[in-house]
Every structure is written in structure tokens, then in C-alpha cells.
Design an enzyme around this catalytic site. Structure first.
Site, PDB file in Angstrom:
ATOM      1  N   THR A  92       0.864  -1.174   0.000  1.00 14.88           N
ATOM      2  CA  THR A  92       0.000   0.000   0.000  1.00 14.88           C
ATOM      3  C   THR A  92       0.906   1.231   0.000  1.00 14.88           C
ATOM      4  OG1 THR A  92      -1.571  -1.256   1.324  1.00 14.88           O
ATOM      5  CG2 THR A  92      -1.927   1.122   1.179  1.00 14.88           C
ATOM      6  N   LYS A 168      -7.416   1.072  -3.281  1.00 16.93           N
ATOM      7  CA  LYS A 168      -6.982   0.512  -1.985  1.00 16.93           C
ATOM      8  C   LYS A 168      -7.091   1.576  -0.879  1.00 16.93           C
ATOM      9  CE  LYS A 168      -4.742  -1.671   1.265  1.00 16.93           C
ATOM     10  NZ  LYS A 168      -5.366  -2.685   2.082  1.00 16.93           N
ATOM     11  N   LYS A 237      -0.659   5.343   8.370  1.00 14.31           N
ATOM     12  CA  LYS A 237       0.023   5.538   7.086  1.00 14.31           C
ATOM     13  C   LYS A 237      -0.994   5.608   5.939  1.00 14.31           C
ATOM     14  CE  LYS A 237       1.116   2.120   4.619  1.00 14.31           C
ATOM     15  NZ  LYS A 237       1.505   0.967   3.823  1.00 14.31           N
TER      16      LYS A 237
HETATM   17  P1  NAP Z   1       5.631  -5.506   7.958  1.00 14.19           P
HETATM   18  O1  NAP Z   1       5.342  -6.826   8.595  1.00 14.19           O
HETATM   19  O2  NAP Z   1       5.930  -4.326   8.809  1.00 14.19           O
HETATM   20  O3  NAP Z   1       6.838  -5.766   6.897  1.00 14.19           O
HETATM   21  C1  NAP Z   1       7.434  -4.688   6.227  1.00 14.19           C
HETATM   22  C2  NAP Z   1       8.488  -5.178   5.247  1.00 14.19           C
HETATM   23  O4  NAP Z   1       9.136  -4.023   4.665  1.00 14.19           O
HETATM   24  C3  NAP Z   1       9.612  -6.007   5.885  1.00 14.19           C
HETATM   25  O5  NAP Z   1      10.077  -6.934   4.942  1.00 14.19           O
HETATM   26  C4  NAP Z   1      10.673  -4.938   6.165  1.00 14.19           C
HETATM   27  O6  NAP Z   1      11.990  -5.446   6.257  1.00 14.19           O
HETATM   28  C5  NAP Z   1      10.540  -4.105   4.912  1.00 14.19           C
HETATM   29  N1  NAP Z   1      11.107  -2.753   5.067  1.00 14.19           N
HETATM   30  C6  NAP Z   1      10.658  -1.743   5.845  1.00 14.19           C
HETATM   31  N2  NAP Z   1      11.431  -0.638   5.683  1.00 14.19           N
HETATM   32  C7  NAP Z   1      12.410  -0.998   4.805  1.00 14.19           C
HETATM   33  C8  NAP Z   1      13.497  -0.302   4.226  1.00 14.19           C
HETATM   34  N3  NAP Z   1      13.746   0.983   4.525  1.00 14.19           N
HETATM   35  N4  NAP Z   1      14.307  -0.967   3.367  1.00 14.19           N
HETATM   36  C9  NAP Z   1      14.060  -2.264   3.048  1.00 14.19           C
HETATM   37  N5  NAP Z   1      13.034  -2.983   3.550  1.00 14.19           N
HETATM   38  C10 NAP Z   1      12.205  -2.344   4.416  1.00 14.19           C
HETATM   39  O7  NAP Z   1       4.402  -5.050   7.022  1.00 14.19           O
HETATM   40  P2  NAP Z   1       3.263  -5.966   6.364  1.00 14.19           P
HETATM   41  O8  NAP Z   1       2.130  -6.083   7.325  1.00 14.19           O
HETATM   42  O9  NAP Z   1       3.862  -7.175   5.761  1.00 14.19           O
HETATM   43  O10 NAP Z   1       2.761  -4.948   5.214  1.00 14.19           O
HETATM   44  C11 NAP Z   1       3.433  -4.851   3.961  1.00 14.19           C
HETATM   45  C12 NAP Z   1       2.591  -3.956   3.056  1.00 14.19           C
HETATM   46  O11 NAP Z   1       1.294  -4.530   2.889  1.00 14.19           O
HETATM   47  C13 NAP Z   1       2.362  -2.547   3.602  1.00 14.19           C
HETATM   48  O12 NAP Z   1       2.382  -1.624   2.545  1.00 14.19           O
HETATM   49  C14 NAP Z   1       0.983  -2.636   4.225  1.00 14.19           C
HETATM   50  O13 NAP Z   1       0.338  -1.378   4.277  1.00 14.19           O
HETATM   51  C15 NAP Z   1       0.304  -3.583   3.251  1.00 14.19           C
HETATM   52  N6  NAP Z   1      -0.832  -4.310   3.804  1.00 14.19           N
HETATM   53  C16 NAP Z   1      -0.765  -4.771   5.093  1.00 14.19           C
HETATM   54  C17 NAP Z   1      -1.877  -5.444   5.600  1.00 14.19           C
HETATM   55  C18 NAP Z   1      -1.859  -5.946   7.032  1.00 14.19           C
HETATM   56  O14 NAP Z   1      -2.953  -6.172   7.580  1.00 14.19           O
HETATM   57  N7  NAP Z   1      -0.717  -6.135   7.655  1.00 14.19           N
HETATM   58  C19 NAP Z   1      -3.022  -5.674   4.821  1.00 14.19           C
HETATM   59  C20 NAP Z   1      -3.014  -5.227   3.497  1.00 14.19           C
HETATM   60  C21 NAP Z   1      -1.920  -4.534   3.003  1.00 14.19           C
HETATM   61  P3  NAP Z   1      12.587  -5.909   7.690  1.00 14.19           P
HETATM   62  O15 NAP Z   1      12.090  -7.289   7.891  1.00 14.19           O
HETATM   63  O16 NAP Z   1      14.048  -5.815   7.498  1.00 14.19           O
HETATM   64  O17 NAP Z   1      12.066  -4.937   8.724  1.00 14.19           O
END
Ligand code: NAP
Length: 290
Positions: A92, A168, A237
Site C-alpha cells: 500500500t 486501496k 500511514k
Molecule cells: P511488515 O510486517 O511491517 O513488513 C514490512 C516489510 O518491509 C519487511 O520486509 C521490512 O523489512 C521491509 N522494510 C521496511 N522498511 C524498509 C526499508 N527501509 N528498506 C528495506 N526494507 C524495508 O508489514 P506488512 O504487514 O507485511 O505490510 C506490507 C505492506 O502490505 C504494507 O504496505 C501494508 O500497508 C500492506 N498491507 C498490510 C496489511 C496488514 O494487515 N498487515 C493488509 C493489506 C496490506 P525488515 O524485515 O528488514 O524490517
């Protein structure tokens, strides 16, 4: 298919698990390499740079936010990618960055598909994501087999990638509005000694059925904000991204401003890593019953 996958957070890890189960070859990269180990045990190949993931039949990215994408997907990476590669970005992100990425990929002879998803990590694990895909039809056709493995339905929502991102953001704005309204309703009911649980039975059995009212309402009724399936920090966010998109299109969204402040209040009180349902705690605190 031979797939590169960038970003092994809550969502990305679950999606890669399903791609592996379906028999795809997956090269994975994550900033924190240790998080890739469990997937390597399940058959993924860990690569040392994002560039090594940016090859094969397609590459999928599921990074946290705009800043992460800007850091990882740079001009050097695009310079070295094989011509015609399809990059599917499922995170997102802002409408403005999606537009810039589409432009940059086209300039390097690469395809960019925006495919943000609806559904939390539990839905990702169950391969029940709803996928909103936008981009060139032939590029989406090439990655449809991947969507079929990680999602329950793919909606093709436009030829211009950022159209999927707007959709989205509009959906998450509505989700935030629903959770805020549940929190405020719970605070009102509490002021009169009415149990939120009883109220939920009435409204979810009538005009407000569905997983949002029942799920988040249930968490608010129990004052339970963990496990954080959707963190308040990520919700903030997304509301900020909706406000930025609205600003760019001269579209007032006064309700989104209220939601931004409520989520910011949750973060300010140290609840950013808790579930979105923590908006119920914000409303209770405002009523002096936090
Ligand atoms: P998350 O668990 O916080 O994972 C974030 C990922 O991004 C990790 O792989 C992290 O790496 C990486 N990352 C963060 N900052 C970085 C940087 N500066 N350089 C390189 N890698 C970086 O988030 P998530 O829940 O999987 O969500 C991922 C996406 O899906 C987001 O855009 C979120 O809005 C979207 N989304 C989430 C949900 C939900 O319910 N969680 C639902 C729909 C959509 P590290 O492991 O090294 O920290």
C-alpha cells in the site's frame, strides 16, 4: 514460474509460503535476512541483493511503505533488470509514488503492475486476499497465475497502475471510518451501562453485517488490541496516503482528517504497534473512561 520476492514482513512471508506450496521457484530478499530462514527451510532461495530478486519471469514486492520502496527500487536496480520483466508491487503506497514507479519502469523497458490487496496476514496465509490489479493487460495476464495462488479474487481495476492504489486507499479509509465509529459507539454505550456485545448482536444481525463490524467490534467490546493483525501505525500511514491523494485531486475528505488525528493519538499514547481496534481505546479515553 521463476519469481523474485522482495519484502518478507507479515504479508510477504505468508504470500511466499503459498507460492512455494503451489510449486513456484521463489528467490527471496529481505533487509533483515534472518527473517527469510523459515521460508528457505520451505524451499525458497535466499538472495543477497534486491537485484538478484529482480529477474526471472516476474518480481513481486511487498515492502512497508513509500520510504522502503524508494530505498530498494532505485535507478541502478532498474538499469540491470532484464528487459520486459514484470514487477508487481502489492504494498500500500502513495498514488504519487505508484505513478512515478510506472513511469520509471516504462523508461527502462519494464512492466509495472500495481496490485494492492485487501485482507490481513491471516487472509494472506489462507490465500484469501482480494487483489486489485491495474496496469497493461498483457502484463497482468502474465502474473495472473501468481494472483490465483495468493488471492481468492483478482479485480482488474484499470490500465493505469495508480488507479489500483486509489481504490486501496479509498477502501482503507472506509475501514478506518468503520472502526472509529465502532469505538465512538462503544464509548457512548459504556456511558449508559449498555454492553457493546449486546449492541453488536443487534447491529451485526441487522443493518451492519460482515467481518469489519463483527471483527473489529468484537475486539473493541473485549478491549482486546492484540494480536495486531492490522497495526494502528499502518492504518495511520494509509489514512495519510488517502489525504495526500485527496489533496492532489482537490477533494475535501474532512472525515479522513478526523481519522488521522485519532490514529495519531493512538500512536502518541504508545499504541502504534497494537491493532487498529485500539481506536476504541482512544474513544474511551476521550470520554474519561480509558
Ligand atoms: P511488515 O510486517 O511491517 O513488513 C514490512 C516489510 O518491509 C519487511 O520486509 C521490512 O523489512 C521491509 N522494510 C521496511 N522498511 C524498509 C526499508 N527501509 N528498506 C528495506 N526494507 C524495508 O508489514 P506488512 O504487514 O507485511 O505490510 C506490507 C505492506 O502490505 C504494507 O504496505 C501494508 O500497508 C500492506 N498491507 C498490510 C496489511 C496488514 O494487515 N498487515 C493488509 C493489506 C496490506 P525488515 O524485515 O528488514 O524490517
Amino acid at each position: 514460474m521463476d519469481i523474485g520476492f522482495i519484502g518478507l514482513g507479515e504479508m510477504g512471508s505468508a504470500m511466499v509460503g503459498n507460492l512455494l506450496k503451489a510449486g513456484h521457484t521463489v528467490r527471496v530478499w529481505n533487509r533483515t535476512a534472518a527473517k527469510a530462514q523459515a521460508l528457505a527451510d520451505a524451499g525458497a532461495r535466499i538472495v543477497g541483493t534486491p537485484g538478484e530478486a529482480f529477474a526471472g519471469d516476474a518480481v513481486v514486492s511487498m515492502l512497508a511503505d513509500d520510504a522502503a520502496l524508494r530505498e530498494v527500487i532505485d535507478a541502478t536496480l532498474l538499469d540491470h533488470a532484464p528487459q520486459g520483466l514484470v514487477h508487481v508491487n502489492m504494498a500500500t503506497i502513495s498514488v504519487a509514488l505508484a505513478e512515478a514507479l510506472a513511469h520509471a519502469h516504462a523508461g527502462h523497458g519494464l512492466h509495472y503492475v500495481a496490485a494492492p490487496v485487501l485482507g490481513r496476514p491471516d487472509a494472506a496465509q489462507a490465500a484469501k486476499l482480494t487483489i486489485m490489479a491495474a496496469g497493461a493487460t498483457e502484463a497482468i495476464d502474465r502474473v495472473q497465475p501468481l494472483f490465483d495462488v495468493i488471492g481468492q479474487k483478482t479485480w482488474r481495476v484499470g490500465a493505469v497502475p495508480q488507479q489500483a492504489n486509489v481504490m486501496k486507499l479509498a477502501a482503507n479509509f472506509m475501514l478506518a471510518a468503520a472502526v472509529e465509529s465502532l469505538g465512538e459507539a462503544a464509548a457512548l454505550l459504556d456511558g449508559y451501562g449498555v454492553a457493546m456485545r449486546d449492541f453488536l448482536d443487534v447491529v451485526t444481525g441487522g443493518p451492519f453485517p460482515g467481518p469489519v463490524y463483527a471483527g473489529y467490534g468484537g475486539m473493541i467490546a473485549q478491549r482486546r488490541y492484540e494480536p495486531a493483525l492490522f497495526k494502528a501505525r499502518l492504518g495511520l500511514k494509509d489514512v495519510r496516503l488517502a489525504l495526500a491523494a485527496a489533496d492532489a485531486a482537490a477533494t475535501p475528505m474532512p472525515l479522513a482528517s478526523v481519522l488521522r488525528d485519532s490514529l495519531l493519538e493512538a500512536v502518541a499514547h504508545g499504541d502504534g504497534e497494537r491493532d487498529f481496534a485500539v481506536l476504541g481505546k482512544v474513544a474511551a479515553r476521550r470520554a474519561g473512561r480509558g
